[in-house]
Design a protein around this motif. Structure first.
Motif, short mmCIF file in Angstrom:
data_model
loop_
_atom_site.label_atom_id
_atom_site.label_comp_id
_atom_site.label_asym_id
_atom_site.label_seq_id
_atom_site.Cartn_x
_atom_site.Cartn_y
_atom_site.Cartn_z
N ARG A 117 9.71 88.18 -41.40
CA ARG A 117 9.36 86.86 -41.92
C ARG A 117 10.39 86.24 -42.81
N MET A 118 10.40 84.99 -42.92
CA MET A 118 11.28 84.03 -43.84
C MET A 118 10.38 83.18 -44.62
N HIS A 119 10.81 83.08 -45.97
CA HIS A 119 10.02 82.15 -46.74
C HIS A 119 11.39 81.34 -47.97
N ALA A 120 10.72 80.35 -48.32
CA ALA A 120 11.53 79.86 -49.59
C ALA A 120 10.75 80.33 -50.41
N LEU A 121 11.54 80.35 -51.63
CA LEU A 121 11.08 80.73 -52.80
C LEU A 121 9.79 79.97 -53.72
N SER A 122 10.00 78.76 -53.46
CA SER A 122 8.93 77.80 -53.83
C SER A 122 7.76 78.01 -53.03
N ASP A 123 7.50 78.74 -51.96
CA ASP A 123 6.17 78.98 -51.12
C ASP A 123 5.31 79.79 -52.07
N PHE A 124 6.00 80.44 -53.02
CA PHE A 124 5.20 81.35 -53.94
C PHE A 124 4.96 80.60 -55.32
N ALA A 125 5.31 79.54 -55.51
CA ALA A 125 5.48 78.96 -56.93
C ALA A 125 3.73 79.00 -57.49
N GLY A 126 2.87 78.88 -56.65
CA GLY A 126 1.34 78.68 -57.04
C GLY A 126 0.78 79.87 -56.89
N HIS A 127 1.55 80.97 -56.25
CA HIS A 127 0.95 82.41 -56.23
C HIS A 127 0.36 82.87 -57.72
N PRO A 128 -0.46 83.40 -57.88
CA PRO A 128 -1.08 84.06 -59.31
C PRO A 128 -0.14 85.22 -59.60
N VAL A 129 0.21 85.88 -58.53
CA VAL A 129 0.95 87.20 -58.98
C VAL A 129 2.38 86.54 -59.38
N TYR A 130 2.89 85.92 -58.55
CA TYR A 130 4.01 85.18 -59.08
C TYR A 130 4.33 84.53 -60.19
N ARG A 131 3.31 83.81 -60.63
CA ARG A 131 3.31 83.03 -62.05
C ARG A 131 3.24 84.00 -63.11
N ARG A 132 2.35 85.10 -62.88
CA ARG A 132 2.32 85.99 -64.00
C ARG A 132 3.69 86.68 -64.03
N LEU A 133 4.27 87.05 -62.95
CA LEU A 133 5.54 87.98 -62.94
C LEU A 133 6.70 86.81 -63.68
N HIS A 134 6.61 85.69 -63.34
CA HIS A 134 7.47 84.66 -63.74
C HIS A 134 7.52 84.54 -65.38
N ARG A 135 6.17 84.27 -65.78
CA ARG A 135 5.89 84.40 -67.24
C ARG A 135 6.44 85.70 -68.04
N GLN A 136 6.29 86.79 -67.42
CA GLN A 136 6.81 87.86 -67.80
C GLN A 136 8.21 88.06 -68.20
N ALA A 137 9.04 87.50 -67.21
CA ALA A 137 10.34 87.50 -67.40
C ALA A 137 11.05 86.48 -68.31
N LEU A 138 10.20 85.30 -68.17
CA LEU A 138 10.57 84.23 -69.60
C LEU A 138 10.10 84.61 -70.73
N ASP A 139 9.18 85.46 -70.94
CA ASP A 139 8.77 86.02 -72.16
C ASP A 139 9.79 87.16 -72.67
N ALA A 140 10.17 87.99 -71.48
CA ALA A 140 11.36 88.99 -71.94
C ALA A 140 12.54 88.25 -72.41
N LEU A 141 12.84 87.17 -71.87
CA LEU A 141 14.29 86.46 -72.25
C LEU A 141 14.11 85.97 -73.58
N ARG A 142 12.92 85.80 -74.22
CA ARG A 142 12.88 85.34 -75.47
C ARG A 142 12.83 86.44 -76.57
N THR A 143 12.12 87.76 -75.96
CA THR A 143 11.70 88.62 -76.82
C THR A 143 12.65 90.17 -76.99
N ASP A 144 13.31 90.01 -75.58
CA ASP A 144 13.84 91.32 -75.37
C ASP A 144 15.40 91.36 -75.29
N PRO A 145 16.07 91.62 -76.39
CA PRO A 145 17.60 91.47 -76.57
C PRO A 145 18.30 92.09 -75.41
N VAL A 146 18.06 93.43 -75.11
CA VAL A 146 18.84 93.95 -73.71
C VAL A 146 18.52 93.11 -72.58
#
Length: 250
Positions: free
Chosen positions: A119-148
């Protein structure tokens, strides 16, 4: 896999044409399950020609029950703006690049015979997916709080941006910020593809080892990949290379 229709030209792939290098023992264990392969394709990356995509599909179906190909189409415009394009020009360039990428993937799938389980997808297909949004928030939080994590992500962004810059130049702060934004949008598929796509386990693959790989798959603290998520370098096999033995999917 479906039968070839009259007149179709389907790429036939020797399973030894590519080599797979799972990052760790756990990643190799997930690989051996053969449940799911995730192929991520970046716009503007000349490595992913339609022929390469056809080869990867043909090769991947030798080992995996299912393959999903996701091409990035988020925050591409922001990168062009960071490099000095006007908003309108950046939008046009990004749209053109993303459409060209989607066409290459579609053509590659056609050459591979559009096998079942792909199957083939665009990344934007998942933008409203609750799991995607949760994981994306975690990544953004790590960029702010995790130096490594931040250092590795910046290294990955610099490597990505280097392809858009003249030799010897380094990205400025707006360019680096745009690169990090782009990478953060892709990270959910390195963190927990099984939760996003409803598979038991998954291997995300790329043809290079990435600076974030040891952070997400090799440490015991901070943001890291889910238990069913693996990573492997998948690349054309060099002559006389030592290949990781992998089990074919039943």
């Amino acid at each position: 896999m479906r039968e070839t229709l009259p007149g179709e030209s389907v790429v036939t792939i020797d399973p030894d044409v590519y080599e797979a290098i799972p990052f760790s023992g756990r990643c190799e264990e997930i690989w051996r399950r053969g449940e799911h392969l995730l192929i991520g394709v970046s716009p503007g990356n000349s490595y992913f020609s339609h022929r390469r995509i056809a080869e990867l599909i043909g090769w991947g179906r030798e080992f995996f029950e299912r393959i999903d190909i996701v091409h990035a189409d988020l925050h591409v415009e922001a990168q062009y703006e960071a490099f000095g394009y006007t908003a309108e020009h950046a939008r046009r360039r990004a749209t053109k690049e993303v459409k060209a990428t989607a066409r290459r993937i579609d053509r590659g799938a056609e050459e591979a015979g559009r096998p079942d389980g792909v199957r083939m997808h665009a990344l934007s297909d998942f933008a409203g997916h609750p799991v995607y949004r949760r994981l994306h928030r975690q990544a953004l939080d790590a960029l702010r709080t995790d130096p490594v994590f931040r250092e590795a992500a910046e290294g990955m962004a610099r490597g990505f941006l280097a392809a858009r810059m003249d030799e010897g130049l380094t990205p400025n702060e707006p360019q680096l910020a745009a690169g990090l934004q782009y990478i953060a949008a892709e990270l959910p598929f390195f963190l927990d593809t099984p939760a996003l796509l409803g598979v038991a386990s998954s291997v995300s693959c790329y043809h290079l080892q990435l600076p974030l790989t040891p952070v997400l798959f090799g440490r015991d603290e901070g943001l890291r990949a889910a238990a069913g998520q693996a990573y492997a370098v998948v690349r054309p096999a060099a002559p006389a290379s030592v290949k990781v033995p992998v089990a074919r999917a039943a």
